[in-house]
Design a protein around this motif. Structure first.
Motif, PDB file in Angstrom:
ATOM      1  N   THR A  65      67.307 -30.344  43.188  1.00 31.53           N
ATOM      2  CA  THR A  65      68.238 -31.234  43.040  1.00 31.53           C
ATOM      3  C   THR A  65      69.634 -30.458  43.299  1.00 31.53           C
ATOM      4  N   ARG A  66      69.678 -29.518  43.102  1.00 30.93           N
ATOM      5  CA  ARG A  66      71.278 -28.617  43.298  1.00 30.93           C
ATOM      6  C   ARG A  66      71.678 -28.413  44.709  1.00 30.93           C
ATOM      7  N   PRO A  67      73.070 -28.710  44.779  1.00 33.69           N
ATOM      8  CA  PRO A  67      73.525 -29.244  46.189  1.00 33.69           C
ATOM      9  C   PRO A  67      73.224 -27.849  47.294  1.00 33.69           C
ATOM     10  N   ARG A  68      73.322 -26.750  46.813  1.00 29.45           N
ATOM     11  CA  ARG A  68      73.254 -25.711  47.792  1.00 29.45           C
ATOM     12  C   ARG A  68      71.698 -25.290  47.982  1.00 29.45           C
ATOM     13  N   GLN A  73      63.680 -26.648  52.244  1.00 31.80           N
ATOM     14  CA  GLN A  73      62.650 -26.260  51.263  1.00 31.80           C
ATOM     15  C   GLN A  73      62.378 -27.441  50.122  1.00 31.80           C
ATOM     16  N   ARG A  74      62.845 -28.589  50.495  1.00 26.21           N
ATOM     17  CA  ARG A  74      62.625 -29.652  49.730  1.00 26.21           C
ATOM     18  C   ARG A  74      61.537 -30.388  50.320  1.00 26.21           C
ATOM     19  N   ALA A 331      71.894 -22.977  67.368  1.00 21.80           N
ATOM     20  CA  ALA A 331      71.221 -21.630  66.651  1.00 21.80           C
ATOM     21  C   ALA A 331      72.575 -20.726  66.251  1.00 21.80           C
ATOM     22  N   THR A 332      73.548 -20.772  67.150  1.00 24.70           N
ATOM     23  CA  THR A 332      74.754 -19.867  66.792  1.00 24.70           C
ATOM     24  C   THR A 332      75.365 -20.368  65.456  1.00 24.70           C
ATOM     25  N   SER A 333      75.467 -21.876  65.377  1.00 29.38           N
ATOM     26  CA  SER A 333      76.173 -22.467  64.425  1.00 29.38           C
ATOM     27  C   SER A 333      75.364 -22.189  63.119  1.00 29.38           C
ATOM     28  N   GLN A 334      74.106 -22.262  63.281  1.00 30.29           N
ATOM     29  CA  GLN A 334      73.165 -22.331  61.991  1.00 30.29           C
ATOM     30  C   GLN A 334      73.025 -20.984  61.317  1.00 30.29           C
ATOM     31  N   ALA A 335      73.420 -19.642  62.317  1.00 26.17           N
ATOM     32  CA  ALA A 335      73.360 -18.464  61.757  1.00 26.17           C
ATOM     33  C   ALA A 335      74.897 -18.273  61.223  1.00 26.17           C
ATOM     34  N   GLU A 336      75.914 -18.877  61.722  1.00 24.74           N
ATOM     35  CA  GLU A 336      76.959 -18.696  60.960  1.00 24.74           C
ATOM     36  C   GLU A 336      77.238 -19.329  59.423  1.00 24.74           C
ATOM     37  N   ARG A 337      76.466 -20.697  59.636  1.00 28.66           N
ATOM     38  CA  ARG A 337      76.718 -21.313  58.184  1.00 28.66           C
ATOM     39  C   ARG A 337      75.557 -20.543  57.112  1.00 28.66           C
ATOM     40  N   LYS A 338      74.466 -19.945  57.594  1.00 31.89           N
ATOM     41  CA  LYS A 338      73.890 -18.996  56.564  1.00 31.89           C
ATOM     42  C   LYS A 338      74.459 -17.790  56.200  1.00 31.89           C
ATOM     43  N   ALA A 339      75.279 -17.318  56.998  1.00 34.36           N
ATOM     44  CA  ALA A 339      75.922 -16.194  56.702  1.00 34.36           C
ATOM     45  C   ALA A 339      77.149 -16.722  55.672  1.00 34.36           C
ATOM     46  N   GLY A 345      77.623 -17.428  48.157  1.00 36.58           N
ATOM     47  CA  GLY A 345      76.596 -17.127  46.983  1.00 36.58           C
ATOM     48  C   GLY A 345      77.044 -15.906  46.411  1.00 36.58           C
ATOM     49  N   LYS A 346      77.646 -14.756  47.032  1.00 38.93           N
ATOM     50  CA  LYS A 346      77.737 -13.456  46.502  1.00 38.93           C
ATOM     51  C   LYS A 346      79.134 -13.573  45.618  1.00 38.93           C
ATOM     52  N   ALA A 347      80.262 -14.472  46.079  1.00 39.08           N
ATOM     53  CA  ALA A 347      81.450 -14.544  45.416  1.00 39.08           C
ATOM     54  C   ALA A 347      81.171 -15.261  44.112  1.00 39.08           C
ATOM     55  N   LEU A 348      80.335 -16.276  44.218  1.00 41.45           N
ATOM     56  CA  LEU A 348      80.090 -17.091  42.911  1.00 41.45           C
ATOM     57  C   LEU A 348      79.351 -16.059  41.782  1.00 41.45           C
ATOM     58  N   ASN A 349      78.486 -15.276  42.251  1.00 40.65           N
ATOM     59  CA  ASN A 349      77.690 -14.415  41.489  1.00 40.65           C
ATOM     60  C   ASN A 349      78.760 -13.515  40.911  1.00 40.65           C
ATOM     61  N   LYS A 350      79.595 -13.127  41.481  1.00 37.92           N
ATOM     62  CA  LYS A 350      80.707 -11.941  41.004  1.00 37.92           C
ATOM     63  C   LYS A 350      81.448 -12.718  39.969  1.00 37.92           C
ATOM     64  N   ARG A 351      81.961 -13.883  40.359  1.00 35.07           N
ATOM     65  CA  ARG A 351      82.632 -14.729  39.087  1.00 35.07           C
ATOM     66  C   ARG A 351      82.133 -14.808  38.114  1.00 35.07           C
ATOM     67  N   LEU A 352      80.830 -15.326  38.122  1.00 32.61           N
ATOM     68  CA  LEU A 352      80.090 -15.475  36.864  1.00 32.61           C
ATOM     69  C   LEU A 352      79.923 -13.864  36.056  1.00 32.61           C
TER      70      LEU A 352
END
Length: 359
Positions: A65-68, A73-74, A331-339, A345-352
């Motif tokens: 149910t989480r947005p990210r 995987q659902r 494929a390029t857009s998908q790779a950029e989106r994953k990056a 995700g790393k920025a959120l973990n750092k803030r927490l």
């Protein structure tokens, strides 16, 4: 988990393959009951336990149910899921045998899951103004990447005087091993040619444009008027969406069918390999003088020579080039989106960590 033989017999009527791979996946799964996703809602799922049982509404695991949470995987319609003892909550999902997806309409990066664990994808195309070999080729690119096998169903054969000519336009499709079945979707005797794809333990999904006859074909295969049907516009053979959501339906032939809304846009997701649907073009490219030949003005280009000699249909080649470029861009857009997601995700973990002293 362990399932009782009687339970598996009921599940086989809604597509349970009951082979060694499926049994191993089930044995390793958590939960107490196996079910199949029959339809999907915004915050819940309807699952089936057998062909005659009423559908049960169940809740997804909290991470889904989480947005990210990654959409792929659902669970999607056709997925096998395990339930808890109450039968109200999904515990987990079995590994997929196949997954049909496309690029989400109107978006540049996201993917839309269409159906999971299908054996065959029936591409339903009307023998009227809906008939378009280039669009059929686009469908085949998506299907080849899914792990399922494509089958081309040409409906409205009873209303078409040039059925053989239309089939002749698909010679490359037939030579690639795709079965082609012209049918009258309203006639059970005509659609019986599709029964070999519909036996126990098998699942098919119908895809195609609105007005192509998917709902009519579904009703005929079911032997009853289950799906609403509408007439198409006379000027362009377009129809309105009579199927508004993907839904899994048990069939009297022993297997099951997933009907889908008509697709106005067949957009590549970026996971495809265009070469799989254009083996004739790729075979010619192997004979080009240069390995990285762009099939333009390069000397010794076997593809260009085949076009000049009329061996290769120019419209087919142009569609190949268009789909190849679209796939590479997706494929390029998908790779950029994953990056980008990883960075966020790393920025959120750092803030927490900075705020709470932990991750």
């Amino acid at each position: 988990m362990q399932a009782q033989p009687d339970d598996l017999a009921r599940l086989r009527a809604i597509g349970w393959p009951d082979d060694d791979t499926a049994r191993e996946a089930l044995a390793a799964a958590e939960g107490v009951r196996l079910a199949r996703v029959a339809s999907q809602h915004r915050t819940a799922y309807d699952v089936a336990l057998g062909p005659d049982d009423a559908l049960m509404k169940v809740q997804p695991p909290m991470p889904w149910t989480r947005p990210r949470f990654p959409p792929d995987q659902r669970a999607a319609v056709g997925d096998w899921v395990t339930l808890d003892a109450s039968g109200r909550n999904i515990v987990g999902m079995l590994p997929r045998r196949s997954i049909l997806k496309r690029g989400a309409a109107g978006e540049h990066h996201r993917q839309q899951l269409i159906a999971a664990n299908v054996d065959h994808v029936l591409v339903v195309v009307g023998l009227d103004q809906d008939f378009n070999p280039r669009r059929i080729e686009r469908y085949l690119v998506l299907i080849r990447a899914s792990g399922a096998d494509p089958v081309l169903v040409l409906t409205k054969a009873d209303e078409c005087d040039i059925v053989d000519d239309c089939v002749d336009l698909l010679v490359e499709v037939a030579e690639s091993g795709v079965p082609i079945h012209p049918v009258n979707a309203k006639d059970p005797a005509s659609t019986a040619v599709l029964h070999p794809y519909l036996g126990p333990g098998r699942t098919v999904v119908l895809v195609g444009s609105s007005g192509a006859g998917k709902s009519t074909l579904t009703n005929t295969l079911l032997g009853r008027e289950k799906m609403k049907t509408n007439a198409v516009r006379a000027n362009d053979s377009r129809g309105r969406h009579t199927t508004t959501a993907r839904v899994l339906l048990p069939l009297p032939q022993g297997g099951c069918l997933i009907d889908t809304p008509g697709m106005r846009e067949v957009k590549l997701s970026g996971d495809e390999d265009v070469a799989d649907a254009f083996e004739d073009v790729e075979a010619l490219a192997m004979h080009c003088r240069f390995r990285d030949c762009g099939h333009g003005n390069e000397p010794g280009c076997a593809v260009r020579a085949a076009l000049d000699e009329g061996v290769l249909d120019e419209a087919r080649y142009l569609n190949y080039a268009k789909l190849r470029d679209e796939m590479e861009a997706a494929a390029t857009s998908q790779a950029e989106r994953k990056a980008e997601a990883r960075v966020m995700g790393k920025a959120l973990n750092k803030r927490l960590k900075d705020k709470y002293g932990r991750r």
